[in-house]
Design an enzyme around this catalytic site. Sequence first.
Site, PDB file in Angstrom:
ATOM      1  CG  HIS A 112      -2.005  -1.080   1.111  1.00  0.00           C
ATOM      2  ND1 HIS A 112      -2.534  -1.554  -0.075  1.00  0.00           N
ATOM      3  CD2 HIS A 112      -2.616  -1.809   2.099  1.00  0.00           C
ATOM      4  CE1 HIS A 112      -3.425  -2.511   0.180  1.00  0.00           C
ATOM      5  NE2 HIS A 112      -3.488  -2.682   1.494  1.00  0.00           N
ATOM      6  CG  HIS A 186      -7.750  -0.938   2.338  1.00  0.00           C
ATOM      7  ND1 HIS A 186      -8.413  -1.754   3.243  1.00  0.00           N
ATOM      8  CD2 HIS A 186      -6.665  -1.642   1.926  1.00  0.00           C
ATOM      9  CE1 HIS A 186      -7.745  -2.872   3.392  1.00  0.00           C
ATOM     10  NE2 HIS A 186      -6.673  -2.842   2.605  1.00  0.00           N
ATOM     11  CD  GLU A 316      -8.034  -4.026  -0.546  1.00  0.00           C
ATOM     12  OE1 GLU A 316      -6.895  -3.581  -0.812  1.00  0.00           O
ATOM     13  OE2 GLU A 316      -8.223  -4.992   0.222  1.00  0.00           O
TER      14      GLU A 316
END
Length: 352
Positions: A112, A186, A316
């Site tokens: 991420h 997210h 996602e």
Amino acid sequence: MIEEDLNLTVKTERVASWEEKDVFRYILDNGEMQVEMTNYGGIISRILTSDREGKLSNVVLALENIPDYFTKNGPYLGAAVGRYANRIGTASFKLDGETFHLTKNNGENSLHGGSKGFGVKVWDPEVYKNDNAVGVKMTYLSVDGEEGFPGNLKTTLWMELTSANELKLRFESTTDKKTVVNLTNHSYFNLSGITEDVRGHELQIFAEAITPTGSGQIPTGELLEVHGTPFDFTTLTKLGAQMDALGEGFDHNYVTKRENSTELKKIAMVKHPKSGRTMTVYSTAPGVQLYTANHVRDFVGADGKIYQPHWALCLEPEAWPDSPNKPGFPSADLAPGEQYVHEIVYKFSVER
């Protein structure tokens, strides 16, 4: 401050300062549902929708207040994640023969965007309205070398609530040096109003294959057809039944497209039979990561609730994990003069 146009309103409240920038809480309301968000991390902090009895409840895992996200958001609740959502193996990749080394924050890998990705940055916000939506436009400049990524990457994120009960997100990025980019949201969804785990939710993912993973959950580079496996959600299927068949929770990328395109495609549908709440997800990205909050344990959330594993599911939409190291995957490269665009739509409805 409240701005109003028919049933569309936005309430703006300054709640804190972080890294010498103002942090705001926004409440978007269309008369039927509400979305709370903040310019800290581009976070969606609450989504309130009605069940078939008309009861309005929050359907995403949340922290009690916005400042809590500064120090307590390990699971990336509701965050805009990047520069590269999901994992990049060995926290490194090559572009035009040059190797770039990223921050390792997931074992030997980058997850991420590294230790201080987009989800912990204060974005520059601007409230806007149009004929059928109200929203917040946010911008962030990720400087050359941030978390190891090349290029000054300028990103604009539009987050809006429409009169048709759609939460629309649009990411746009440009760079002054060739780089990689993969941005998503997210949010952790629980359409029961977070009154039970998500095993009773019904899920459909419009994908025929996943990208199987090896060590460190890095894709092997192969594709696995889902038919006849626990990964098969090609028809509406109870999530708990597939979790039992798999023997664990999900954290897998589903192939919604085999190559990049601008088509906004319906990629998933989630239903909670007891409440009647339904969410349909659309995206322009080639993949969607299904994650069932496997590592969320004894986590103190909003409204006095303690979140446990499988108390939410993430969908996602994004590029395939580790695409920069997989030549056969749809490319996540972005060059100067090009524009990265990713659109996501979460549409909420009630089944009577």
